[in-house]
Design a protein around this motif. Structure first.
Motif, mmCIF file in Angstrom:
data_model
loop_
_atom_site.group_PDB
_atom_site.id
_atom_site.type_symbol
_atom_site.label_atom_id
_atom_site.label_comp_id
_atom_site.label_asym_id
_atom_site.label_seq_id
_atom_site.Cartn_x
_atom_site.Cartn_y
_atom_site.Cartn_z
ATOM 1 N N CYS A 11 47.789 50.411 48.544
ATOM 2 C CA CYS A 11 47.248 50.861 49.829
ATOM 3 C C CYS A 11 46.657 52.260 49.637
ATOM 4 C CB CYS A 11 48.352 50.898 50.872
ATOM 5 S SG CYS A 11 47.844 51.705 52.403
ATOM 6 N N ASN A 12 45.461 52.488 50.203
ATOM 7 C CA ASN A 12 44.811 53.784 50.074
ATOM 8 C C ASN A 12 45.385 54.823 51.033
ATOM 9 O OD1 ASN A 12 42.202 53.920 48.243
ATOM 10 N ND2 ASN A 12 42.486 51.831 48.972
ATOM 11 N N LYS A 20 49.000 41.551 48.144
ATOM 12 C CA LYS A 20 47.610 41.541 48.596
ATOM 13 C C LYS A 20 47.457 40.960 50.005
ATOM 14 C CE LYS A 20 43.135 39.783 47.077
ATOM 15 N NZ LYS A 20 42.453 38.982 46.077
ATOM 16 N N LYS A 21 48.262 39.962 50.345
ATOM 17 C CA LYS A 21 48.168 39.300 51.659
ATOM 18 C C LYS A 21 48.558 40.218 52.812
ATOM 19 C CE LYS A 21 48.024 34.669 50.357
ATOM 20 N NZ LYS A 21 46.839 33.954 50.649
ATOM 21 N N GLU A 22 49.331 41.275 52.538
ATOM 22 C CA GLU A 22 49.772 42.192 53.584
ATOM 23 C C GLU A 22 48.763 43.303 53.864
ATOM 24 O OE1 GLU A 22 53.623 43.797 52.720
ATOM 25 O OE2 GLU A 22 54.500 41.797 52.418
ATOM 26 N N LEU A 23 47.668 43.349 53.110
ATOM 27 C CA LEU A 23 46.700 44.436 53.216
ATOM 28 C C LEU A 23 45.363 43.945 53.751
ATOM 29 C CD1 LEU A 23 47.450 45.989 49.731
ATOM 30 C CD2 LEU A 23 48.286 46.812 51.911
ATOM 31 N N ILE A 24 44.569 44.882 54.279
ATOM 32 C CA ILE A 24 43.205 44.598 54.721
ATOM 33 C C ILE A 24 42.259 45.152 53.662
ATOM 34 C CG2 ILE A 24 41.461 45.041 56.476
ATOM 35 C CD1 ILE A 24 43.720 45.373 58.491
ATOM 36 N N ARG A 25 41.265 44.356 53.278
ATOM 37 C CA ARG A 25 40.330 44.757 52.222
ATOM 38 C C ARG A 25 39.025 45.259 52.828
ATOM 39 N NH1 ARG A 25 36.776 41.319 48.318
ATOM 40 N NH2 ARG A 25 36.647 42.681 46.502
ATOM 41 N N GLY A 40 39.425 38.331 51.872
ATOM 42 C CA GLY A 40 39.768 38.848 50.551
ATOM 43 C C GLY A 40 39.005 38.172 49.435
ATOM 44 N N LYS A 41 37.907 37.479 49.783
ATOM 45 C CA LYS A 41 37.178 36.716 48.777
ATOM 46 C C LYS A 41 35.725 37.133 48.596
ATOM 47 C CE LYS A 41 40.112 32.780 49.411
ATOM 48 N NZ LYS A 41 40.747 32.187 48.328
ATOM 49 N N LYS A 42 35.236 38.093 49.373
ATOM 50 C CA LYS A 42 33.848 38.532 49.220
ATOM 51 C C LYS A 42 33.666 39.190 47.863
ATOM 52 C CE LYS A 42 32.643 39.392 54.028
ATOM 53 N NZ LYS A 42 32.236 40.418 54.998
ATOM 54 N N SER A 43 32.457 39.053 47.315
ATOM 55 C CA SER A 43 32.210 39.673 46.014
ATOM 56 C C SER A 43 31.914 41.160 46.202
ATOM 57 C CB SER A 43 31.031 38.983 45.321
ATOM 58 O OG SER A 43 29.841 39.211 46.038
ATOM 59 N N GLY A 44 32.318 41.951 45.231
ATOM 60 C CA GLY A 44 32.086 43.384 45.271
ATOM 61 C C GLY A 44 33.357 44.158 44.995
ATOM 62 N N ARG A 45 33.229 45.476 45.075
ATOM 63 C CA ARG A 45 34.357 46.371 44.822
ATOM 64 C C ARG A 45 35.192 46.499 46.079
ATOM 65 N NH1 ARG A 45 36.550 49.382 41.243
ATOM 66 N NH2 ARG A 45 37.410 51.417 41.699
ATOM 67 N N GLY A 46 36.497 46.342 45.944
ATOM 68 C CA GLY A 46 37.375 46.375 47.109
ATOM 69 C C GLY A 46 38.333 47.541 47.109
ATOM 70 N N ALA A 47 38.694 47.972 48.303
ATOM 71 C CA ALA A 47 39.734 48.975 48.506
ATOM 72 C C ALA A 47 40.634 48.436 49.616
ATOM 73 C CB ALA A 47 39.126 50.307 48.913
ATOM 74 N N TYR A 48 41.920 48.725 49.545
ATOM 75 C CA TYR A 48 42.891 48.116 50.451
ATOM 76 C C TYR A 48 43.609 49.146 51.305
ATOM 77 C CZ TYR A 48 42.206 44.009 47.546
ATOM 78 O OH TYR A 48 41.645 42.954 46.884
ATOM 79 N N VAL A 49 43.946 48.728 52.548
ATOM 80 C CA VAL A 49 44.691 49.566 53.483
ATOM 81 C C VAL A 49 45.744 48.689 54.150
ATOM 82 C CG1 VAL A 49 44.549 51.008 55.548
ATOM 83 C CG2 VAL A 49 42.670 51.006 53.945
ATOM 84 N N CYS A 50 46.934 49.247 54.372
ATOM 85 C CA CYS A 50 48.000 48.524 55.086
ATOM 86 C C CYS A 50 47.544 48.198 56.506
ATOM 87 C CB CYS A 50 49.251 49.396 55.217
ATOM 88 S SG CYS A 50 50.107 49.708 53.696
ATOM 89 N N LYS A 51 48.216 47.228 57.101
ATOM 90 C CA LYS A 51 47.951 46.892 58.507
ATOM 91 C C LYS A 51 48.776 47.842 59.375
ATOM 92 C CE LYS A 51 46.954 42.151 57.374
ATOM 93 N NZ LYS A 51 47.344 40.750 57.463
#
Length: 88
Positions: A11-12, A20-25, A40-51
């Motif tokens: 988480c950022n 991974k399922k507990e986070l928003i991308r 969570g399936k779009k192509s590209g660079r991802g960063a994650y944050v908690c809900k």
């Protein structure tokens, strides 16, 4: 029986490793467009944050999403993330 491996992401906001399922991308596409990726399936660079609103605020204040995605993130993305967290 073999146990299935759970993908972990950081988480950022709180900088903790969580499933991974507990986070928003938030994803930056190859074209440079930044969007919220709920699947969570779009192509590209991802960063994650908690809900969690506190984690989002920490990530926003420290500009961690900007640093991870190597671009400036528009205020509309942050407002969309807030809506998603509140509606959960």
């Amino acid at each position: 029986m073999k146990t299935k491996k759970i993908p972990m992401r950081m988480c950022n906001g709180c900088m903790e490793m969580k499933p991974k399922k507990e986070l928003i991308r938030v994803v930056k596409s190859p074209e440079g467009e930044v969007s919220v990726d709920l699947t969570g399936k779009k192509s590209g660079r991802g960063a994650y944050v908690c809900k969690n609103i506190e984690c989002l605020e920490k990530a926003f204040k420290a500009k961690r999403l900007n640093k991870n995605l190597e671009t400036n993130i528009d205020e509309t993305i942050y407002s969309r993330l807030r809506e998603e967290i509140i509606n959960e």
